[in-house]
Design a protein around this motif. Structure first.
Motif, PDB file in Angstrom:
ATOM      1  N   GLY B 209     -50.582   3.155 106.494  1.00  0.00           N
ATOM      2  CA  GLY B 209     -50.342   3.529 104.803  1.00  0.00           C
ATOM      3  C   GLY B 209     -48.969   3.229 104.450  1.00  0.00           C
ATOM      4  N   PHE B 210     -48.055   3.795 105.211  1.00  0.00           N
ATOM      5  CA  PHE B 210     -46.751   3.637 104.715  1.00  0.00           C
ATOM      6  C   PHE B 210     -46.177   2.445 104.624  1.00  0.00           C
ATOM      7  N   THR B 211     -46.307   1.393 105.425  1.00  0.00           N
ATOM      8  CA  THR B 211     -45.870  -0.006 105.705  1.00  0.00           C
ATOM      9  C   THR B 211     -46.711  -0.692 104.400  1.00  0.00           C
ATOM     10  N   SER B 212     -47.800  -0.481 103.937  1.00  0.00           N
ATOM     11  CA  SER B 212     -48.705  -1.091 103.007  1.00  0.00           C
ATOM     12  C   SER B 212     -48.064  -0.514 101.648  1.00  0.00           C
ATOM     13  N   SER B 213     -47.518   0.660 101.479  1.00  0.00           N
ATOM     14  CA  SER B 213     -47.000   1.082 100.212  1.00  0.00           C
ATOM     15  C   SER B 213     -45.493   0.581 100.111  1.00  0.00           C
ATOM     16  N   TRP B 214     -44.782   0.647 101.115  1.00  0.00           N
ATOM     17  CA  TRP B 214     -43.417   0.223 101.303  1.00  0.00           C
ATOM     18  C   TRP B 214     -43.505  -1.350 100.846  1.00  0.00           C
ATOM     19  N   ASN B 215     -44.055  -1.931 101.330  1.00  0.00           N
ATOM     20  CA  ASN B 215     -44.247  -3.761 101.144  1.00  0.00           C
ATOM     21  C   ASN B 215     -44.889  -3.792  99.717  1.00  0.00           C
ATOM     22  N   ASN B 216     -45.669  -3.074  99.304  1.00  0.00           N
ATOM     23  CA  ASN B 216     -46.574  -3.421  97.900  1.00  0.00           C
ATOM     24  C   ASN B 216     -45.498  -3.617  96.778  1.00  0.00           C
ATOM     25  N   TYR B 217     -45.733  -5.201  96.366  1.00  0.00           N
ATOM     26  CA  TYR B 217     -45.101  -5.750  95.354  1.00  0.00           C
ATOM     27  C   TYR B 217     -46.075  -5.849  93.913  1.00  0.00           C
ATOM     28  N   TYR B 253     -28.278 -11.715 102.774  1.00  0.00           N
ATOM     29  CA  TYR B 253     -29.105 -11.552 103.858  1.00  0.00           C
ATOM     30  C   TYR B 253     -29.176 -10.271 104.222  1.00  0.00           C
ATOM     31  N   MET B 254     -28.043  -9.279 104.065  1.00  0.00           N
ATOM     32  CA  MET B 254     -28.109  -8.107 104.334  1.00  0.00           C
ATOM     33  C   MET B 254     -29.144  -7.185 103.407  1.00  0.00           C
ATOM     34  N   MET B 255     -29.308  -7.636 102.224  1.00  0.00           N
ATOM     35  CA  MET B 255     -30.151  -7.167 101.266  1.00  0.00           C
ATOM     36  C   MET B 255     -31.690  -7.352 101.944  1.00  0.00           C
ATOM     37  N   ILE B 256     -31.860  -8.433 102.384  1.00  0.00           N
ATOM     38  CA  ILE B 256     -33.319  -8.727 102.982  1.00  0.00           C
ATOM     39  C   ILE B 256     -33.503  -7.720 104.183  1.00  0.00           C
ATOM     40  N   ALA B 257     -32.205  -7.936 104.884  1.00  0.00           N
ATOM     41  CA  ALA B 257     -32.284  -7.088 106.117  1.00  0.00           C
ATOM     42  C   ALA B 257     -32.708  -5.368 105.868  1.00  0.00           C
ATOM     43  N   PHE B 258     -32.338  -5.022 104.607  1.00  0.00           N
ATOM     44  CA  PHE B 258     -32.511  -3.501 104.226  1.00  0.00           C
ATOM     45  C   PHE B 258     -33.989  -3.276 104.077  1.00  0.00           C
ATOM     46  N   SER B 259     -34.528  -4.390 103.613  1.00  0.00           N
ATOM     47  CA  SER B 259     -36.087  -4.310 103.450  1.00  0.00           C
ATOM     48  C   SER B 259     -37.021  -4.424 104.404  1.00  0.00           C
ATOM     49  N   ILE B 260     -36.482  -5.176 105.573  1.00  0.00           N
ATOM     50  CA  ILE B 260     -37.296  -5.593 106.719  1.00  0.00           C
ATOM     51  C   ILE B 260     -36.995  -4.712 107.829  1.00  0.00           C
ATOM     52  N   PHE B 261     -35.678  -4.359 108.127  1.00  0.00           N
ATOM     53  CA  PHE B 261     -35.357  -3.659 109.474  1.00  0.00           C
ATOM     54  C   PHE B 261     -35.814  -2.323 109.588  1.00  0.00           C
ATOM     55  N   PRO B 262     -35.993  -1.478 108.682  1.00  0.00           N
ATOM     56  CA  PRO B 262     -36.482  -0.310 108.727  1.00  0.00           C
ATOM     57  C   PRO B 262     -37.838   0.001 109.174  1.00  0.00           C
ATOM     58  N   VAL B 263     -38.879  -0.996 108.931  1.00  0.00           N
ATOM     59  CA  VAL B 263     -40.123  -1.090 109.153  1.00  0.00           C
ATOM     60  C   VAL B 263     -40.105  -1.768 110.735  1.00  0.00           C
ATOM     61  N   ILE B 264     -39.313  -2.469 110.959  1.00  0.00           N
ATOM     62  CA  ILE B 264     -39.207  -2.998 112.411  1.00  0.00           C
ATOM     63  C   ILE B 264     -39.081  -1.860 113.226  1.00  0.00           C
ATOM     64  N   VAL B 265     -37.782  -0.970 113.059  1.00  0.00           N
ATOM     65  CA  VAL B 265     -37.644  -0.254 113.590  1.00  0.00           C
ATOM     66  C   VAL B 265     -38.509   0.850 114.000  1.00  0.00           C
TER      67      VAL B 265
END
Lengths: 306, 285
Positions: B209-217, B253-265
């Motif tokens: 639920g968290f990731t699908s809301s976090w990723n929702n565009y 790249y850092m901005m993209i990393a901000f969107s992607i890495f929290p979920v990866i962690v």
């Protein structure tokens, strides 16, 4: 009847709680999904759009919006785009997933580190699709890292313009879809394969069957319900393809609208406030996905009964 | 004897081949994220100059540039995303459990019909009602608020289905009967006895639920228009639409990393539950 009531008085009095516990779900569903859906369908019968700063309509036009959608030709083109990109991602996805799932569940092969591999290949599924598309956009740019790497390795002399050719742009989207979903499909197929009785495999091995014979003769036929489920849910997901092409092509569906998907088309109508056409397109999407949903429903029901 | 050796030799060869293929797929799964990580640590000039597989020295500078950027409010977007996703996940998990419990624990006339109905709407995409949704929230003056992104989470059919499956496999009716004998009210039983028993299912659904809301565009793009309200995916779309030639690529790249890495962690910490959860919610062959 009366006797049972006397014997189980409590059972009867609890009935109302079943309904009470369903109230939040159904009231929210009614307000935020059902009413919007009905009003979407309602708008499909009206001419209603922005012309400059002036709102035209709403004026009842019957089925004119639908006729327009089908005769203008864009609907067909975007359906084709969506399906082509889905197939380009789905075919390698199902083949690779079948192979990996067969290996992971093979008791003779006894592969190690399967937990690690599953973790790694599933990971892209949880990544923000829009950020993933943005990442691919920068990595595959004309002077991006991928082109630099290819030139360093001497594989190409001039940089490849991935996003200016139809095949290049579609391949990038299909590749992202593949990367995001093959891990998920592998795990689903594994769950299906592990549900198959091991005795069947053992008997086949005793009879001297080759791995391919076991796979095609036992695994595949028994896997049919889950394959149907995977394919139909993937198709439903494919028809909703939006984030990846929208971000990769900045909403343009370039080159020459060959990566424009159905939901991007809907999104364009919503943002240009062409409500009549958006409504008609939604009805068509509803009919297609509704029919597919019934297939998913049937698979799930069959599984629950067994 | 001879046959056995030959066979074990061929299985070794097969196994070796399998590992090569598996490593190949692991590498292509990780490669783009690796390049992201590397480029987020490199300076703009280095990125323009050439390709590298080794990290640069500009991690802190890129990080500070994103943190202090006053036009592209990535950090603000992150806070918004975190707020929306957290509330969404609490509502969807709690109310899906409640709905599933209502159908699981009680006998009433339309039980089967209601269950079938939820199953049927599970795979119908939300996009088909997007037009009516936009009209409705405009009419209710909820545009540019988080309400239309959070409240609908109460009706989450897929989460409901997972909870129902879990209850069927591991929630015995005896527990509910025992609570009733102790005089516990139905709501109280649900909140204090049932919810704790559902912990494993709740953990899995909380992550999804968290990731699908976090990723929702799609949905936020219809609802939120003001810069201070934007969630992360909307900022990604904004960056994509901006003039690229003027961008500091390290910062990008850092901005993209901000969107992607929290979920990866989060994923790496909880991956065991997640991979199990995917299998749990699926159809068996």
């Amino acid at each position: 009847m009366k006797a049972s009531k006397v014997r189980k008085p409590k059972h009867v009095s609890y009935t109302k709680w079943g309904y009470i516990f369903l109230i939040p779900f159904f009231s929210v569903y009614a307000v935020f999904s059902f009413i919007p859906m009905i009003s979407t369908f309602y708008y499909s019968f009206f001419e209603n759009f922005m012309s400059g700063l002036k709102m035209i309509g709403p004026k009842y036009v019957g089925l004119d919006n639908f006729v327009k959608l089908f005769t203008e030709g864009d609907l067909l083109k975007y359906t084709e785009n969506t399906l082509i990109m889905w197939v380009m991602g789905f075919v390698p996805q199902i083949l690779v997933s079948l192979l990996l799932a067969a290996w992971f569940t093979n008791t003779r092969l006894k592969l190690k580190f399967t937990g690690f591999f599953k973790t790694v290949i599933y990971m892209p599924n949880l990544i923000m699709a829009s950020a993933f598309a943005m990442l691919f956009f920068t990595l595959f740019a004309n002077n991006g890292p991928v082109n630099m790497m290819l030139m360093n390795l001497g594989l190409t002399k001039e940089s490849i313009h991935f996003m200016s050719s139809t095949i290049g742009a579609r391949s990038l989207i299909a590749m992202m879809n593949f990367l995001m979903w093959f891990g998920n499909t592998t795990i689903l197929l594994m769950a299906g394969m592990m549900g198959i009785d091991v005795a069947l495999f053992e008997a086949a091995e005793v009879d001297g069957a080759t791995p391919w014979q076991i796979f095609s003769g036992i695994t595949m036929p028994l896997l049919r319900p889950i394959m149907a489920y995977v394919m139909v849910t993937s198709l439903i997901g494919g028809l909703q393809m939006f984030d990846l092409p929208q971000i990769l092509t900045n909403g343009q569906g370039g080159p020459d609208r060959t990566t424009m998907t159905l939901i991007m088309y809907l999104n364009n109508h919503l943002f240009s406030k062409n409500y009549g056409m958006a409504g008609a397109l939604s009805v068509i999407l509803f009919v297609i996905t509704g029919a597919l949903s019934i297939l998913v429903f049937k698979v799930l029901m069959r599984q629950r009964e067994s | 004897m001879g046959k056995e050796i030959k066979e074990s030799g061929s299985i070794h060869l097969r196994r070796f081949f399998c590992y090569i293929v598996l490593i190949f797929f692991a590498v292509i799964s990780l490669f783009s994220f690796y390049l992201l990580l590397i480029n987020a640590t490199r300076a703009h000039v280095d990125i323009q100059r050439g390709f590298s597989l080794l990290p640069g020295k500009s991690f802190v500078r890129n990080f500070n540039n994103v943190w202090n950027n006053e036009t592209i409010l990535i950090v603000h977007g992150m806070v918004n995303s975190l707020f929306v996703s957290s509330l969404t996940v609490i509502l969807s998990v709690y109310f899906s459990a409640m709905t599933a419990y209502g159908i699981h624990a009680y006998d009433f006339r339309f039980k089967k019909v209601i269950f079938d109905f939820i199953l049927l709407i599970m795979t119908i995409p939300t996009q088909v009602s997007a037009l009516g949704f936009v009209k409705l929230i405009t009419f209710m003056h909820l545009k540019d608020t988080f309400v239309p992104l959070i409240i609908p989470a109460i009706a989450a059919p897929a989460c409901f289905f997972f909870m129902k499956q879990y209850m069927e496999s591991s929630l015995p009716m005896e527990i509910i009967e025992a609570a009733r004998i102790d005089g516990s009210s139905e709501i109280h039983t649900f909140n204090t006895i049932i919810i704790p028993l559902l912990k494993p299912a709740i953990a899995v659904q909380a992550i999804f639920g968290f990731t699908s809301s976090w990723n929702n565009y799609f949905a936020p793009s219809l609802v939120l228009t003001k810069a201070q309200d934007k969630t992360l995916p909307l900022w990604i779309a904004y960056i994509r639409g901006a003039d690229f030639t003027k961008f500091d690529m390290g910062q990008l790249y850092m901005m993209i990393a901000f969107s992607i890495f929290p979920v990866i962690v989060i994923y790496l910490i909880l991956s065991k539950f997640i991979v199990q959860g995917v299998a749990l919610g699926s159809v068996k062959g």
